[in-house]
Design a protein around this motif. Sequence first.
Motif, PDB file in Angstrom:
ATOM      1  N   LEU A 232       0.823  -1.208   0.000  1.00  0.00           N
ATOM      2  CA  LEU A 232       0.000   0.000   0.000  1.00  0.00           C
ATOM      3  C   LEU A 232       0.859   1.261   0.000  1.00  0.00           C
ATOM      4  CD1 LEU A 232      -2.836   1.374   0.369  1.00  0.00           C
ATOM      5  CD2 LEU A 232      -2.422   1.194   2.836  1.00  0.00           C
ATOM      6  N   ILE A 233       1.930   1.265   0.785  1.00  0.00           N
ATOM      7  CA  ILE A 233       2.712   2.480   1.010  1.00  0.00           C
ATOM      8  C   ILE A 233       3.894   2.608   0.056  1.00  0.00           C
ATOM      9  CG2 ILE A 233       4.051   3.762   2.716  1.00  0.00           C
ATOM     10  CD1 ILE A 233       1.031   3.612   3.242  1.00  0.00           C
ATOM     11  N   THR A 234       4.627   1.518  -0.193  1.00  0.00           N
ATOM     12  CA  THR A 234       5.893   1.625  -0.925  1.00  0.00           C
ATOM     13  C   THR A 234       5.735   2.142  -2.352  1.00  0.00           C
ATOM     14  OG1 THR A 234       6.682  -0.239   0.410  1.00  0.00           O
ATOM     15  CG2 THR A 234       8.039   0.429  -1.458  1.00  0.00           C
ATOM     16  N   PRO A 235       4.803   1.635  -3.175  1.00  0.00           N
ATOM     17  CA  PRO A 235       4.659   2.214  -4.529  1.00  0.00           C
ATOM     18  C   PRO A 235       4.286   3.694  -4.499  1.00  0.00           C
ATOM     19  CG  PRO A 235       3.573   0.084  -4.413  1.00  0.00           C
ATOM     20  CD  PRO A 235       3.922   0.446  -3.013  1.00  0.00           C
ATOM     21  N   ALA A 236       3.454   4.086  -3.538  1.00  0.00           N
ATOM     22  CA  ALA A 236       3.060   5.500  -3.452  1.00  0.00           C
ATOM     23  C   ALA A 236       4.237   6.377  -3.053  1.00  0.00           C
ATOM     24  CB  ALA A 236       1.908   5.659  -2.463  1.00  0.00           C
ATOM     25  N   THR A 237       5.056   5.921  -2.110  1.00  0.00           N
ATOM     26  CA  THR A 237       6.225   6.711  -1.726  1.00  0.00           C
ATOM     27  C   THR A 237       7.247   6.780  -2.863  1.00  0.00           C
ATOM     28  OG1 THR A 237       7.164   4.722  -0.691  1.00  0.00           O
ATOM     29  CG2 THR A 237       5.983   6.253   0.730  1.00  0.00           C
ATOM     30  N   THR A 238       7.358   5.700  -3.623  1.00  0.00           N
ATOM     31  CA  THR A 238       8.248   5.722  -4.791  1.00  0.00           C
ATOM     32  C   THR A 238       7.776   6.759  -5.805  1.00  0.00           C
ATOM     33  OG1 THR A 238       8.672   3.356  -4.474  1.00  0.00           O
ATOM     34  CG2 THR A 238       9.295   4.307  -6.589  1.00  0.00           C
ATOM     35  N   ALA A 239       6.475   6.766  -6.082  1.00  0.00           N
ATOM     36  CA  ALA A 239       5.921   7.752  -7.012  1.00  0.00           C
ATOM     37  C   ALA A 239       6.080   9.167  -6.474  1.00  0.00           C
ATOM     38  CB  ALA A 239       4.447   7.447  -7.269  1.00  0.00           C
ATOM     39  N   LEU A 294      14.142   1.753  -3.907  1.00  0.00           N
ATOM     40  CA  LEU A 294      15.591   1.971  -3.814  1.00  0.00           C
ATOM     41  C   LEU A 294      16.120   2.645  -5.077  1.00  0.00           C
ATOM     42  CD1 LEU A 294      18.238   1.569  -2.283  1.00  0.00           C
ATOM     43  CD2 LEU A 294      18.406  -0.699  -3.323  1.00  0.00           C
ATOM     44  N   LEU A 295      15.646   2.207  -6.241  1.00  0.00           N
ATOM     45  CA  LEU A 295      16.074   2.835  -7.496  1.00  0.00           C
ATOM     46  C   LEU A 295      15.649   4.299  -7.543  1.00  0.00           C
ATOM     47  CD1 LEU A 295      15.260  -0.004 -10.069  1.00  0.00           C
ATOM     48  CD2 LEU A 295      17.514   0.719  -9.256  1.00  0.00           C
ATOM     49  N   ALA A 296      14.412   4.588  -7.114  1.00  0.00           N
ATOM     50  CA  ALA A 296      13.946   5.976  -7.112  1.00  0.00           C
ATOM     51  C   ALA A 296      14.724   6.804  -6.092  1.00  0.00           C
ATOM     52  CB  ALA A 296      12.451   6.025  -6.803  1.00  0.00           C
ATOM     53  N   PHE A 297      15.023   6.212  -4.941  1.00  0.00           N
ATOM     54  CA  PHE A 297      15.773   6.926  -3.904  1.00  0.00           C
ATOM     55  C   PHE A 297      17.172   7.300  -4.389  1.00  0.00           C
ATOM     56  CE2 PHE A 297      18.679   6.683  -0.219  1.00  0.00           C
ATOM     57  CZ  PHE A 297      18.182   7.749   0.524  1.00  0.00           C
ATOM     58  N   LEU A 298      17.751   6.445  -5.213  1.00  0.00           N
ATOM     59  CA  LEU A 298      19.103   6.704  -5.691  1.00  0.00           C
ATOM     60  C   LEU A 298      19.126   7.589  -6.938  1.00  0.00           C
ATOM     61  CD1 LEU A 298      20.743   3.181  -5.278  1.00  0.00           C
ATOM     62  CD2 LEU A 298      21.102   5.206  -3.843  1.00  0.00           C
ATOM     63  N   PHE A 299      18.176   7.383  -7.874  1.00  0.00           N
ATOM     64  CA  PHE A 299      18.291   7.999  -9.189  1.00  0.00           C
ATOM     65  C   PHE A 299      17.139   8.929  -9.552  1.00  0.00           C
ATOM     66  CE2 PHE A 299      20.419   3.802  -9.434  1.00  0.00           C
ATOM     67  CZ  PHE A 299      21.719   4.249  -9.637  1.00  0.00           C
ATOM     68  N   SER A 300      16.263   9.261  -8.623  1.00  0.00           N
ATOM     69  CA  SER A 300      15.184  10.194  -8.924  1.00  0.00           C
ATOM     70  C   SER A 300      15.757  11.546  -9.334  1.00  0.00           C
ATOM     71  CB  SER A 300      14.287  10.373  -7.697  1.00  0.00           C
ATOM     72  OG  SER A 300      13.408  11.454  -7.870  1.00  0.00           O
ATOM     73  N   PRO A 301      15.220  12.164 -10.410  1.00  0.00           N
ATOM     74  CA  PRO A 301      15.767  13.456 -10.876  1.00  0.00           C
ATOM     75  C   PRO A 301      15.671  14.570  -9.841  1.00  0.00           C
ATOM     76  CG  PRO A 301      14.346  12.463 -12.540  1.00  0.00           C
ATOM     77  CD  PRO A 301      14.170  11.653 -11.295  1.00  0.00           C
ATOM     78  N   HIS A 302      14.679  14.528  -8.966  1.00  0.00           N
ATOM     79  CA  HIS A 302      14.490  15.614  -8.002  1.00  0.00           C
ATOM     80  C   HIS A 302      15.033  15.264  -6.620  1.00  0.00           C
ATOM     81  CE1 HIS A 302      11.975  17.607 -10.945  1.00  0.00           C
ATOM     82  NE2 HIS A 302      11.237  16.520 -11.054  1.00  0.00           N
ATOM     83  N   HIS A 303      14.827  14.030  -6.169  1.00  0.00           N
ATOM     84  CA  HIS A 303      15.193  13.663  -4.808  1.00  0.00           C
ATOM     85  C   HIS A 303      16.250  12.567  -4.745  1.00  0.00           C
ATOM     86  CE1 HIS A 303      11.677  15.954  -3.422  1.00  0.00           C
ATOM     87  NE2 HIS A 303      10.988  15.338  -4.361  1.00  0.00           N
ATOM     88  N   GLY A 304      16.742  12.099  -5.883  1.00  0.00           N
ATOM     89  CA  GLY A 304      17.678  10.982  -5.889  1.00  0.00           C
ATOM     90  C   GLY A 304      19.000  11.320  -5.241  1.00  0.00           C
ATOM     91  N   LEU A 305      19.517  10.367  -4.473  1.00  0.00           N
ATOM     92  CA  LEU A 305      20.764  10.591  -3.755  1.00  0.00           C
ATOM     93  C   LEU A 305      21.925  10.824  -4.707  1.00  0.00           C
ATOM     94  CD1 LEU A 305      21.810  10.584  -0.816  1.00  0.00           C
ATOM     95  CD2 LEU A 305      22.394   8.170  -1.135  1.00  0.00           C
ATOM     96  N   VAL A 306      21.979  10.090  -5.809  1.00  0.00           N
ATOM     97  CA  VAL A 306      23.070  10.232  -6.770  1.00  0.00           C
ATOM     98  C   VAL A 306      23.038  11.610  -7.418  1.00  0.00           C
ATOM     99  CG1 VAL A 306      24.002   9.373  -8.946  1.00  0.00           C
ATOM    100  CG2 VAL A 306      23.215   7.765  -7.201  1.00  0.00           C
ATOM    101  N   PHE A 307      21.850  12.058  -7.846  1.00  0.00           N
ATOM    102  CA  PHE A 307      21.748  13.353  -8.516  1.00  0.00           C
ATOM    103  C   PHE A 307      21.985  14.504  -7.533  1.00  0.00           C
ATOM    104  CE2 PHE A 307      19.573  10.641 -11.551  1.00  0.00           C
ATOM    105  CZ  PHE A 307      20.040  11.146 -12.756  1.00  0.00           C
TER     106      PHE A 307
END
Length: 327
Positions: A232-239, A294-307
């Motif tokens: 319920l929560i994880t896909p929404a937080t990823t989005a 995890l992929l969104a957390f690392l590579f998200s254009p706005h909030h990604g750790l890598v960017f």
Amino acid sequence: PLRRLGPTGEELVEVDLGDQCVRFFSLQDAAIRHILLGCLFMGINFGLLGSFVVVRRMALVGDTLSHAVLPGVAVGFLFTMSKEPWAILLGATMAGLLGAATVSWIQRSTRLKQDAALGMVLASFFAVGICLIKMIERIPSVNKSGLDHFFYGQAAALGRADLWMMGGTAVLSTIIVVLLYRPLLATSFDQVFARSIGLPERMLFHVLMLLLALAIVVALQAVGALMVSAMLITPATTAFLLTKRMHVMLCLATGLAIAAGMLGAFLSFVGEGLVSHALPTGPSMALCAGGFFLLAFLFSPHHGLVFRYRRHLSQTRQITVANTLKP
């Protein structure tokens, strides 16, 4: 080909991973078609409703409801002495709504905050559910098979009645979200403003809770009470990490929930072919949803750790160059 222990645990059975994949993607088994349809309906429910839960900062509410419905599952089973879908749906929905009402009552009657009330209701209702299910297991001459699926999930056990209920709740959630999108949006982001323009904020909250309880109940068979809150929560937080627009978030969360469900079902199916009962369905789906996060957390254009790290390095370099060029 790989080898695994056979049903008796003694002989070795040849298993071809390619054949398992072909069998899954060819949809030749009715059980696989039921699994994928269930993942589709579950993804629609959880993607739409989970997005509003996340932006309202009510993630623990979903976790509480998923655990609070367990006593209703047991009571529904005791009422018919069988795993009748309608009885379990009714009992679990009533238990979920009772849990939400109990949280609201504790908040109004005491000085406790929402998180403390949610924690107490979650633990209490779940404990009652476990005790009731243990009592059911001791009743002789009663078919208790499949009750354990409500803990960890078993998508292969989905029947036509389960799919009809999941599809009905998915259609209902979609219709209500489309019709009440703007009021739900206003009450989710600014409740004071919503009340000031006359929106029925409490009624909309109860409608959302009812839809959430229904979505959780019909997904228990596929995901299990212990993992349904993750789906319920994880896909929404990823989005949420991938976009700043609510309508885009709804679409992304729905797609991610469907993808995580289907990928988890595939891994569970292949895993059971290689090592008997190696990968329960619910945890497999939750792991896939966590991988997307995890992929969104690392590579998200706005909030990604890598960017963010790259932007930090770029800014540091620009400041260093500017300081060097200063007279």
